[in-house]
Design a protein around this motif. Structure first.
Motif, PDB file in Angstrom:
ATOM      1  N   LEU A 180       0.799  -1.220   0.000  1.00 22.79           N
ATOM      2  CA  LEU A 180       0.000   0.000   0.000  1.00 22.79           C
ATOM      3  C   LEU A 180       0.835   1.274   0.000  1.00 22.79           C
ATOM      4  O   LEU A 180       0.371   2.315  -0.474  1.00 22.79           O
ATOM      5  CB  LEU A 180      -0.919   0.023   1.229  1.00 22.79           C
ATOM      6  CG  LEU A 180      -1.876  -1.166   1.368  1.00 22.79           C
ATOM      7  CD1 LEU A 180      -2.518  -1.149   2.737  1.00 22.79           C
ATOM      8  CD2 LEU A 180      -2.917  -1.131   0.278  1.00 22.79           C
ATOM      9  N   ALA A 181       2.031   1.209   0.538  1.00 25.98           N
ATOM     10  CA  ALA A 181       2.860   2.413   0.650  1.00 25.98           C
ATOM     11  C   ALA A 181       4.324   2.057   0.457  1.00 25.98           C
ATOM     12  O   ALA A 181       4.782   0.985   0.850  1.00 25.98           O
ATOM     13  CB  ALA A 181       2.657   3.084   2.006  1.00 25.98           C
ATOM     14  N   HIS A 237       3.966   8.153  -8.543  1.00 26.29           N
ATOM     15  CA  HIS A 237       3.322   7.719  -7.308  1.00 26.29           C
ATOM     16  C   HIS A 237       2.238   8.712  -6.891  1.00 26.29           C
ATOM     17  O   HIS A 237       2.371   9.922  -7.108  1.00 26.29           O
ATOM     18  CB  HIS A 237       4.333   7.622  -6.166  1.00 26.29           C
ATOM     19  CG  HIS A 237       5.214   6.416  -6.228  1.00 26.29           C
ATOM     20  ND1 HIS A 237       4.720   5.132  -6.182  1.00 26.29           N
ATOM     21  CD2 HIS A 237       6.560   6.296  -6.316  1.00 26.29           C
ATOM     22  CE1 HIS A 237       5.728   4.276  -6.247  1.00 26.29           C
ATOM     23  NE2 HIS A 237       6.851   4.952  -6.335  1.00 26.29           N
ATOM     24  N   LEU A 292       2.338   6.493  -1.782  1.00 24.72           N
ATOM     25  CA  LEU A 292       1.438   5.357  -1.935  1.00 24.72           C
ATOM     26  C   LEU A 292       1.725   4.551  -3.195  1.00 24.72           C
ATOM     27  O   LEU A 292       2.173   5.091  -4.204  1.00 24.72           O
ATOM     28  CB  LEU A 292      -0.016   5.843  -1.992  1.00 24.72           C
ATOM     29  CG  LEU A 292      -0.506   6.677  -0.804  1.00 24.72           C
ATOM     30  CD1 LEU A 292      -1.914   7.173  -1.065  1.00 24.72           C
ATOM     31  CD2 LEU A 292      -0.438   5.882   0.493  1.00 24.72           C
ATOM     32  N   GLY A 329      -2.494   1.188  -2.942  1.00 27.07           N
ATOM     33  CA  GLY A 329      -2.748   2.018  -1.774  1.00 27.07           C
ATOM     34  C   GLY A 329      -3.582   3.241  -2.111  1.00 27.07           C
ATOM     35  O   GLY A 329      -4.502   3.612  -1.375  1.00 27.07           O
ATOM     36  N   ALA A 330      -3.280   3.880  -3.240  1.00 26.97           N
ATOM     37  CA  ALA A 330      -4.049   5.061  -3.653  1.00 26.97           C
ATOM     38  C   ALA A 330      -5.490   4.681  -3.920  1.00 26.97           C
ATOM     39  O   ALA A 330      -6.422   5.416  -3.559  1.00 26.97           O
ATOM     40  CB  ALA A 330      -3.424   5.676  -4.888  1.00 26.97           C
ATOM     41  N   LEU A 367      -3.309   3.075   7.134  1.00 34.35           N
ATOM     42  CA  LEU A 367      -3.281   2.336   5.875  1.00 34.35           C
ATOM     43  C   LEU A 367      -3.607   0.860   6.085  1.00 34.35           C
ATOM     44  O   LEU A 367      -4.268   0.237   5.244  1.00 34.35           O
ATOM     45  CB  LEU A 367      -1.916   2.489   5.206  1.00 34.35           C
ATOM     46  CG  LEU A 367      -1.634   3.894   4.668  1.00 34.35           C
ATOM     47  CD1 LEU A 367      -0.197   4.010   4.185  1.00 34.35           C
ATOM     48  CD2 LEU A 367      -2.601   4.244   3.542  1.00 34.35           C
ATOM     49  N   SER A 369      -6.880  -0.939   4.226  1.00 35.65           N
ATOM     50  CA  SER A 369      -6.580  -2.031   3.306  1.00 35.65           C
ATOM     51  C   SER A 369      -7.568  -3.173   3.429  1.00 35.65           C
ATOM     52  O   SER A 369      -7.653  -4.019   2.547  1.00 35.65           O
ATOM     53  CB  SER A 369      -5.167  -2.562   3.555  1.00 35.65           C
ATOM     54  OG  SER A 369      -5.093  -3.291   4.772  1.00 35.65           O
TER      55      SER A 369
END
Length: 304
Positions: A18-19, A41, A94, A98-99, A149, A153
């Motif tokens: 995710l990051a 990103h 991210l 993740g975004a 995060l 998720s």
């Protein structure tokens, strides 16, 4: 040396899908102008001190104050920004997955845009965002961002297009679109349509912007972070191709980028500090293919 400090913490393995990591930038000077170069990103950016004003070449007559807590989508064109005071910003870098998880929307709705995180985030996320913004230290903000995060998720799935975009952004997937289409098992036209619908840009744009990051890391006199993997110049037909692609994407020449970095001493990669240039001095002209924009003759003193 530049009047800024940077701190960076890689994302832990538990949220690595995710990051990429977390960055905090604090400027000593005030009211600095910067060129924000294309970046592959998405960034969750939290303005902790002064506001930040952004001018987008797609709308040259307007400017906007960036959200205090904002989701900055991947950028295919150079933007101009200025802090209204002393800049202090915390950033979560991210992945595509993740975004998508944070925004609850496909990448096609994020690219070349800046969204208010509190407007697009879930109620649970808004609680994390408020706590993160009020945290006292970089370490506390990073810990809260990791927990946030991990929370968002839950229930998200990595779509094939997100996996491909992350492979490109992590520099594992390179080369021409035809090679990428063979890897996926679809024709170039079908891949173009899929990327455009789901990721906002065609695959060629994602590949070009990712390659630009490798070029920036190679030509920067003293960048923060590791050196580029391999000789990026081998990815171009010749030096003229490299120079032309760099200018088309950034609006700067390679020499101008190096000169500005040596002059400022800042280690930033895709942000170029240009404190002496007021916003009205910049004008923008679209290229024929519409995928990139470049700054023209009005950039006297930056581009030779």
């Amino acid at each position: 040396m530049s009047g800024l400090s940077l701190r960076y913490q890689p994302a832990p393995a538990s949220i690595r899908s995710l990051a990429v990591g977390f960055l905090e930038r604090r400027d000593v000077g005030r009211d600095e102008t910067a060129l924000e170069l294309p970046l592959h990103h998405a960034l969750a950016q939290f303005m902790l001190d002064a506001d930040y004003v952004v001018r987008d070449p797609a709308a040259p007559e307007t400017s906007e104050i960036a959200p205090r807590a904002g989701l900055w989508g991947p950028a295919s064109r150079t933007r101009l920004g200025r802090s209204q005071g002393r800049l202090h910003v915390f950033v979560a870098i991210l992945t595509a997955r993740g975004a998508r998880a944070v925004a609850g929307a496909p990448l096609s709705e994020l690219v070349d845009r800046r969204l208010d995180l509190e407007a697009v985030a879930s109620e649970a996320s808004r609680s994390w965002i408020a706590r993160l913004r009020d945290a006292a230290t970089f370490e506390a903000r990073t810990a809260l961002a990791c927990r946030w995060l991990a929370d968002v998720s839950i229930g998200t799935a990595a779509e094939e297009t997100c996996r491909l975009v992350d492979g490109i952004a992590e520099h594992r997937l390179r080369g021409p679109v035809t090679a990428l289409s063979r890897l996926v098992g679809v024709g170039p036209r079908a891949l173009h349509g899929r990327f455009t619908r789901q990721a906002g840009w065609p695959p060629k744009t994602w590949l070009r912007v990712s390659r630009l990051q490798r070029v920036l890391r190679t030509v920067h006199p003293a960048p923060w972070g590791p050196a580029a993997d391999g000789d990026v110049r081998l990815e171009f037909t010749d030096d003229a191709h490299l120079a032309r692609d760099f200018h088309d994407l950034t609006g700067l020449t390679l020499a101008a980028y190096r000169r500005m970095k040596r002059s400022s001493g800042d280690p930033l990669l895709h942000t170029v500090l240009a404190p002496s240039f007021p916003l009205p001095r910049f004008h923008w002209t679209p290229f024929v293919d519409g995928s990139t924009l470049a700054m023209q003759e009005s950039m006297r003193g930056i581009a030779p």
